[in-house]
Design an enzyme around this catalytic site. Sequence first.
Site, mmCIF file in Angstrom:
data_model
loop_
_atom_site.group_PDB
_atom_site.id
_atom_site.type_symbol
_atom_site.label_atom_id
_atom_site.label_comp_id
_atom_site.label_asym_id
_atom_site.label_seq_id
_atom_site.Cartn_x
_atom_site.Cartn_y
_atom_site.Cartn_z
ATOM 1 C CG ASP A 39 -3.483 -2.579 -0.772
ATOM 2 O OD1 ASP A 39 -2.326 -3.024 -0.683
ATOM 3 O OD2 ASP A 39 -3.909 -1.646 -0.068
ATOM 4 C CG HIS A 76 -0.398 -2.269 2.229
ATOM 5 N ND1 HIS A 76 -1.542 -1.736 1.666
ATOM 6 C CD2 HIS A 76 -0.019 -1.402 3.195
ATOM 7 C CE1 HIS A 76 -1.824 -0.592 2.255
ATOM 8 N NE2 HIS A 76 -0.925 -0.363 3.193
ATOM 9 C CB SER A 122 -2.745 1.558 5.087
ATOM 10 O OG SER A 122 -2.129 2.118 3.983
#
Length: 507
Positions: free
Chosen positions: A173, A213, A375
């Site tokens: 990520d 994220h 996600s």
Amino acid sequence: MWTSFLAVLIRRIATVIVTRLEIPGLVCLVCTSTVAGETFPHSAPGRFREDRILIKPKRHANAAALAAFHREQQTELLRTLGFGQLQVLKLSKGATARAVIQKYQQSGLVEYAEPDYRVHLARTPNDPRYLDGTLWALHNTGQSGGLRGADIHAPEAWDVRTSASNLIVAVVDSGVRFTHQDLAANMWINPLDGSHGFNAFTAGSDAGDDNGHGTRIAGILGAVGNNGVGLVGVAWRVEIMACKFVDSSDGGTVSDAVACIDFARTNRAQIINASWGTYEFSLSLSNAIYDARSAHILVVAAAGNESLDNDEFPFYPASFDLDNVVSVAATTRTDELYRWSNTGATTVDLAAPGQEIYSTDYLSDDAYATDEGTSMAAAYVSGASALLRARFSSESPRQIINRLLDGVDPLPSLTDNCVSGGRLNLEKALGPPSASPAHLSASPTLNPNHFSLLLFGDSGREYILESSTNLTSWAPIFTNTTSADGTFTYDQASSWPQQFFRARSSP
């Protein structure tokens, strides 16, 4: 083996390239080029990097001839990735990716050449909804307008297992803030240098997060539990490996993703969380996931957030037809399908909570934030998969995925929207706790021709009493469920010859 596998992938791509997508607000035309008898998709400008391409040399290609061809095309070899010797090439100024790809495919020196597609995070859309940060996805009592029980049943599952302390989950990520108070104790430590992961941009070990994220994904699947601060992840203890290939602007490419997957495989990760994807089919990415499969790595992939049907518009890696990939849609706190979630009756496996999810953030060591999308849903399944692999350590990725799918809560909102038709239920997937060994004691009764057996075990569990005269052949004689104090009694007439007794939990 590689030849046959690539042939399968080529056949699959042929079913995609004839489709024109026309969706309100989105028009994509998948075009084709035919080179050396095969086809591959090209996307619209901006969907891949124009300054570099990916090639896989033929197995017996002459290295000197390939190097000479690089010089002729004025390409620069940036890196070679471990599996299959994938090469990342930098193009000369003014060269176009499509033109150079065609030259390499016509050279006879490569198995394939393709663009370095851009990927995007499967995160919240531009109109996310935030609220106060309660962890409804773990335990939903109907708070903030939710539906009681619309959660993954974490408290019940934690009665069975909370820790996957020796299992590595690679968060491929934007990196992870590894000094965060809720993550530091659960970060993987590289035995070679003490670092916590890999940075594909620098090929170094500093995988810090400048996006947020990746840190949120890490907190959902594995924030430290029972430490008195912040929140708790699905797995209270787990080793989180930070693999950075996305930058602060959400930018990332296939080659960098493959480099991270290769690092995770080389360093013994057992689960990869892939909360990102691309609608472009990449042989390089598919081969990397296949290589992970060969290393028994389970890949948890977000289904995407465009309200599309992945059966018709595949989103990769979630749509790769490999038995180590589990694709995850998202649900809300009322067990409805998250409105932006992609679906797929045959290509999306299950759903998990993905709306208004509170987790760790990257801005400071005590920062938290709310996010949403598939996600986040994928991160719940990654945490669940970690606990499952810790408990059923001898099972394959496919067997773990089957446990996830067999244990879902079926929902009307998911009927015909995913393979299982249900939302993750960690309690069902983990199964009941292992039974405590039963203990027996014998005592005389008021009747001298009888005796009483007292069994001690788990409260409310069914046990089977068996008897034998030779300690070899055993026969069941009585089945009962223990009372609240974990006991029950059995009276039997004294007999001859001598008898032996044992107890076991009922299957």
